[in-house]
Write a protein that holds these residues in place. Structure first.
Motif, PDB file in Angstrom:
ATOM      1  N   LYS A  55     -36.724  24.931  18.924  1.00 27.09           N
ATOM      2  CA  LYS A  55     -36.176  25.500  17.697  1.00 27.09           C
ATOM      3  C   LYS A  55     -36.120  24.485  16.560  1.00 27.09           C
ATOM      4  O   LYS A  55     -36.123  24.855  15.391  1.00 27.09           O
ATOM      5  CB  LYS A  55     -34.770  26.059  17.959  1.00 27.09           C
ATOM      6  CG  LYS A  55     -34.766  27.312  18.805  1.00 27.09           C
ATOM      7  CD  LYS A  55     -33.354  27.781  19.069  1.00 27.09           C
ATOM      8  CE  LYS A  55     -33.338  29.017  19.951  1.00 27.09           C
ATOM      9  NZ  LYS A  55     -31.973  29.463  20.251  1.00 27.09           N
ATOM     10  N   HIS A  60     -38.952  26.073  10.491  1.00 29.61           N
ATOM     11  CA  HIS A  60     -37.940  26.659   9.622  1.00 29.61           C
ATOM     12  C   HIS A  60     -38.008  26.061   8.222  1.00 29.61           C
ATOM     13  O   HIS A  60     -37.607  26.697   7.254  1.00 29.61           O
ATOM     14  CB  HIS A  60     -36.540  26.483  10.226  1.00 29.61           C
ATOM     15  CG  HIS A  60     -36.096  25.062  10.355  1.00 29.61           C
ATOM     16  ND1 HIS A  60     -36.669  24.198  11.241  1.00 29.61           N
ATOM     17  CD2 HIS A  60     -35.136  24.370   9.698  1.00 29.61           C
ATOM     18  CE1 HIS A  60     -36.069  23.010  11.152  1.00 29.61           C
ATOM     19  NE2 HIS A  60     -35.155  23.090  10.211  1.00 29.61           N
ATOM     20  N   PRO A  66     -34.920  30.349   9.713  1.00 29.14           N
ATOM     21  CA  PRO A  66     -34.015  29.650  10.637  1.00 29.14           C
ATOM     22  C   PRO A  66     -34.763  29.145  11.862  1.00 29.14           C
ATOM     23  O   PRO A  66     -35.896  29.570  12.148  1.00 29.14           O
ATOM     24  CB  PRO A  66     -32.989  30.721  11.008  1.00 29.14           C
ATOM     25  CG  PRO A  66     -33.696  32.021  10.797  1.00 29.14           C
ATOM     26  CD  PRO A  66     -34.618  31.789   9.630  1.00 29.14           C
ATOM     27  N   SER A  68     -34.567  29.799  14.870  1.00 25.70           N
ATOM     28  CA  SER A  68     -34.909  30.809  15.872  1.00 25.70           C
ATOM     29  C   SER A  68     -36.336  31.316  15.720  1.00 25.70           C
ATOM     30  O   SER A  68     -36.889  31.910  16.643  1.00 25.70           O
ATOM     31  CB  SER A  68     -33.929  31.990  15.786  1.00 25.70           C
ATOM     32  OG  SER A  68     -33.962  32.579  14.486  1.00 25.70           O
ATOM     33  N   GLY A 236     -34.280  31.262   4.761  1.00 24.64           N
ATOM     34  CA  GLY A 236     -33.806  30.216   5.653  1.00 24.64           C
ATOM     35  C   GLY A 236     -32.503  30.495   6.367  1.00 24.64           C
ATOM     36  O   GLY A 236     -32.068  29.705   7.206  1.00 24.64           O
ATOM     37  N   ASP A 237     -31.849  31.601   6.064  1.00 23.10           N
ATOM     38  CA  ASP A 237     -30.542  31.913   6.654  1.00 23.10           C
ATOM     39  C   ASP A 237     -30.696  32.711   7.945  1.00 23.10           C
ATOM     40  O   ASP A 237     -31.681  33.442   8.137  1.00 23.10           O
ATOM     41  CB  ASP A 237     -29.698  32.730   5.675  1.00 23.10           C
ATOM     42  CG  ASP A 237     -29.356  31.962   4.415  1.00 23.10           C
ATOM     43  OD1 ASP A 237     -29.206  30.728   4.513  1.00 23.10           O
ATOM     44  OD2 ASP A 237     -29.247  32.590   3.339  1.00 23.10           O
ATOM     45  N   GLU A 238     -29.708  32.589   8.839  1.00 21.83           N
ATOM     46  CA  GLU A 238     -29.663  33.468   9.999  1.00 21.83           C
ATOM     47  C   GLU A 238     -29.467  34.898   9.518  1.00 21.83           C
ATOM     48  O   GLU A 238     -28.777  35.152   8.515  1.00 21.83           O
ATOM     49  CB  GLU A 238     -28.526  33.052  10.933  1.00 21.83           C
ATOM     50  CG  GLU A 238     -28.778  31.702  11.605  1.00 21.83           C
ATOM     51  CD  GLU A 238     -27.656  31.315  12.543  1.00 21.83           C
ATOM     52  OE1 GLU A 238     -26.499  31.676  12.266  1.00 21.83           O
ATOM     53  OE2 GLU A 238     -27.941  30.639  13.555  1.00 21.83           O
ATOM     54  N   LYS A 349     -31.020  36.638  14.626  1.00 23.13           N
ATOM     55  CA  LYS A 349     -29.906  36.215  15.470  1.00 23.13           C
ATOM     56  C   LYS A 349     -29.343  37.403  16.235  1.00 23.13           C
ATOM     57  O   LYS A 349     -28.889  37.270  17.374  1.00 23.13           O
ATOM     58  CB  LYS A 349     -28.807  35.569  14.616  1.00 23.13           C
ATOM     59  CG  LYS A 349     -27.666  34.972  15.435  1.00 23.13           C
ATOM     60  CD  LYS A 349     -26.700  34.196  14.573  1.00 23.13           C
ATOM     61  CE  LYS A 349     -25.632  33.507  15.421  1.00 23.13           C
ATOM     62  NZ  LYS A 349     -24.699  32.706  14.578  1.00 23.13           N
TER      63      LYS A 349
END
Length: 390
Positions: A55, A60, A66, A68, A236-238, A349
């Protein structure tokens, strides 16, 4: 996150490949070493460390996603399946494409597993598929697989296939074989031996998890444009993803999940997985009219979707029969949207899907094993699917 020993073996095998930069020629020997190690040593925190190292790849940053997303937005870690290395030369398996793309891919995945279990070579037969057939022959697509993915199986025009056809030595591995025979669905909790790949006593979903990664490999430019588009949405955010499927599913005696069901389950996930902070919610849907409903229900939430881009086809629900009217440009646009949605489902997520579409099932096999990070909504007519879930 809890993994069983089969999943540990497969992912540690993956980690060894990635960290060493090993070529496909050396990967298998490393896999044998790790398997022996796992037989001799108790499980440790190595698997968690493996996941974190994957990860933490630069993906990312490169795509504004992110961590993930690193697995699916980076070049594949595992080597492709050894399609040419089959011991049983007396037969060649044919795996036909049938139905929509994810239904077709699911049957190809199960057909590939069956073929490696039998240690036979196989090819994907697209001759009867509607996915590339168009009313205007100039707009037809000879191979959907070749247009968007790395090769799956041996070539349908290879000498091995030609010889097998001449000798009447083709065995069809279609849905009647890989789906109607329950064992061949590779269900959760059941174990299987795929000796040709050195996968002994492997649990069904783990088997599909690793086989998918070795078989389903979007072409690099497809992968990169998909991840770029997804990064533009989530910055870039969950995030959380909803999968909303309507269209021709209304003809299959399923009741659609309601917008309220998604909102109710999202509110629970916001508390359990996002610390009470409402994340960006990506909506993957074939019916873009749902966006207005969600935004009216929760005007302070941030909903994003490929639907916010101009759509040339499939704005109000996908129907397989409509594809015959499409141009190649329409087809490429449809799948560009679809791949972004699929990656959003796989890398979110938290993911909320529905039982009655193979899209949700394919995303499920793309995701990691932790079942607390996704939910399938119950609707009338979907009770049968618990067979494949439990």
């Amino acid at each position: 996150m809890v993994f069983n020993r089969s999943r540990q073996t497969l992912l540690l095998f993956t980690l060894a490949t990635y960290l060493s930069g090993a070529t496909s020629d050396t990967v298998e020997s490393k896999g044998h070493s790790l398997r022996r190690r796992l037989q001799e040593e108790p499980a440790t925190g190595a698997l968690t460390q493996a996941n974190e190292q994957v990860k933490n790849r630069k993906t990312h940053v490169e795509f504004n996603l992110p961590g993930s997303a690193a697995e699916w937005c980076s070049p594949p870690i595992l080597p492709p399946l050894p399609y040419e290395e089959c011991k049983d030369k007396t037969k060649v398996n044919s795996v036909p494409l049938y139905g929509g793309l994810t239904n077709s891919l699911k049957m190809v995945l199960l057909g590939a597993i069956k073929s490696f279990e039998e240690d036979r070579c196989f090819f994907v037969d697209e001759s009867g598929s509607e996915l590339g057939r168009r009313n205007d022959p100039r707009q037809s697509i000879d191979s959907i697989i070749d247009r968007y993915f790395e090769p799956i199986g041996i070539k349908s025009d290879s000498e091995a296939v030609k010889t097998a056809k001449t000798n009447n030595a083709i065995d069809v591995r279609d849905w009647k074989v890989v789906w109607e025979i329950i064992r061949n669905r590779r269900q959760y909790g059941e174990t299987y031996n795929i000796d040709s790949l050195n996968y002994p006593n492997i649990e069904g979903h783990n088997l599909k998890y690793v086989m998918l990664r070795r078989m389903w490999r979007p072409l690099p430019h497809i992968r990169d444009q998909t991840c770029t588009s997804l990064g533009d949405h989530v910055q870039g955010d969950e995030f959380m993803t909803f999968s909303v499927r309507r269209g021709d599913k209304g003809t299959e005696n399923f009741a659609f999940a309601t917008p309220q069901q998604y909102i109710d389950m999202a509110e629970k996930a916001i508390r359990s997985h996002f610390g009470g902070q409402v994340p960006t919610i990506f909506v993957a849907t074939d019916d873009c009219t749902i966006m207005e409903e969600f935004r009216e229900m929760r005007p302070t939430w941030k909903f994003v979707s490929e639907c916010d881009k101009e759509q040339t086809v499939g704005h109000s629900g996908f129907a397989l029969g409509d594809m015959k009217q499409w141009s190649q440009k329409d087809t490429d646009a449809h799948y560009a949207k679809f791949f972004v949605e699929l990656y959003a489902m796989a890398t979110a997520k938290y993911f909320i899907g529905v039982w009655y579409t193979n899209v949700s099932w394919w995303a499920y096999f793309m995701r990691e094993a932790d079942r607390t990070t996704y939910l399938m909504l119950d609707t009338p007519g979907t009770e049968m699917f618990s067979l494949d879930w439990s």
